[in-house]
Design an enzyme around this catalytic site. Structure first.
Site, PDB file in Angstrom:
ATOM      1  N   CYS A  31       0.843  -1.209   0.000  1.00  9.40           N
ATOM      2  CA  CYS A  31       0.000   0.000   0.000  1.00  9.40           C
ATOM      3  C   CYS A  31       0.875   1.256   0.000  1.00  9.40           C
ATOM      4  CB  CYS A  31      -0.923  -0.033   1.209  1.00  9.40           C
ATOM      5  SG  CYS A  31      -1.773   1.518   1.543  1.00  9.40           S
ATOM      6  N   CYS A  34       0.041   3.833   2.724  1.00  3.35           N
ATOM      7  CA  CYS A  34       0.472   3.332   4.035  1.00  3.35           C
ATOM      8  C   CYS A  34       1.937   3.717   4.298  1.00  3.35           C
ATOM      9  CB  CYS A  34       0.336   1.813   4.110  1.00  3.35           C
ATOM     10  SG  CYS A  34      -1.367   1.208   3.975  1.00  3.35           S
TER      11      CYS A  34
END
Length: 317
Positions: A31, A34
């Site tokens: 991600c 993230c």
């Protein structure tokens, strides 16, 4: 920041959040947002100096946790306080928005210092040093006037010491709250009973005199209520509730429900504060069993309160 799994979620998040708020970052290695959010969260954790704890859950490896908390998009952050999820956000927010989010739920440094003073005061009171306890509680309130725990503990301790004028003065600021918290209303009823026993001539009556008048007229509620207040002043609270229940069963509305309100106040005063009753292993808000634990036998005090709650319910029906 530490990694959390199903195996340690109970300890590192639920139990840890009883003492310090815990922010859980649900993320995944693939991600991109993230990877942006992670360093910002670590920077904020350092800036807050231990006022909250930051942990990570890898949703690729901990799909059971991600599924339970219904993580649909990552990154998702959930804040736990007192063993419960209280708020959250999705996406890689900027540092300022993250701090604004945390500040809605995390106590300030002054609040933390006030809480520490309250804990020290309770320890001093438990050891018999009531002067130190009163002093520390006053200091905690001066530092954080909105600290309801400090105000409640101070008023209760002053009442126990017989310093009713000081107790009433310390309680007064809380009585303006709307709605009035039940525990402060309970203290108000307790002080009223003690003031009655101290200043009303009936406060010096032997219990036999009350009983004679009640035997002559079972509906002499004024005498019954006076007797209940004298019993409260003597510390015989269960006997007082028994007398109050006799009034409630016969006339629920008498004196603007003063017997019921006083009975409820005694139940509140007999119930341990939530911060003392949180010793059991917690679950999440929806009842997630992270780690099994054996139910313990009910505390005698809790059993007494439960029994008298049932008795009140029966009197009201």
């Amino acid at each position: 920041m530490i990694d959390v799994t199903l195996a340690n979620f109970q300890t590192e998040v639920l139990e840890a959040s009883l003492a310090t708020p815990v922010l859980v970052d649900f993320w995944a290695p693939w991600c991109g947002p993230c990877k942006v959010l992670g360093p910002i969260l670590e920077k904020v954790e350092q800036a807050y100096g231990g006022r909250f704890k930051l942990v990570k859950v890898n949703t690729e490896e901990e799909q059971q946790l991600a599924g339970y908390f219904q993580i649909r998009s990552i990154p998702t952050c959930i804040l736990f306080v007192g063993g419960q999820p209280v708020d959250g956000f999705m996406g890689a927010l900027p540092e300022g928005q993250i701090k604004a989010f945390l500040d809605r739920h995390i106590p300030s440094e002054d609040e933390l210092e006030a809480r520490a003073e309250v804990n020290e005061a309770l320890q001093a009171a438990a050891s018999g040093d009531t002067d130190a306890a009163v002093r520390r509680l006053r200091e905690a309130l001066a530092r954080d006037p909105d600290n309801d725990d400090a105000r409640y503990d101070l008023v209760r301790l002053l009442v126990e010491l017989g310093q009713l004028e000081e107790a009433s003065a310390a309680l007064a600021p809380a009585l303006g709250k709307l709605p009035l918290p039940l525990r402060f209303e309970a203290l108000q009823h307790w002080i009223a009973a003690l003031e009655f026993a101290r200043h009303d001539p009936r406060g010096q009556w032997p219990l036999d005199k009350f009983d004679e008048l009640i035997a002559a007229n079972r509906r002499d509620f004024e005498t019954r209520f006076a007797k209940a207040r004298v019993l409260i002043a003597r510390g015989e609270w269960t006997a007082a509730m028994d007398e109050l229940a006799e009034i409630i069963m016969r006339d629920k509305k008498w004196a603007d429900e003063a017997p019921r309100k006083t009975y409820v106040a005694l139940l509140e005063l007999l119930t341990p504060p939530a911060r003392e009753a949180a010793a059991g292993a917690p679950k999440s808000g929806a009842g997630l069993e992270i780690a099994g634990h054996t139910a313990t036998a009910q505390d005698p005090q809790a059993e007494l309160v439960s029994r008298y709650r049932r008795k009140l319910s029966m009197a009201l029906n």
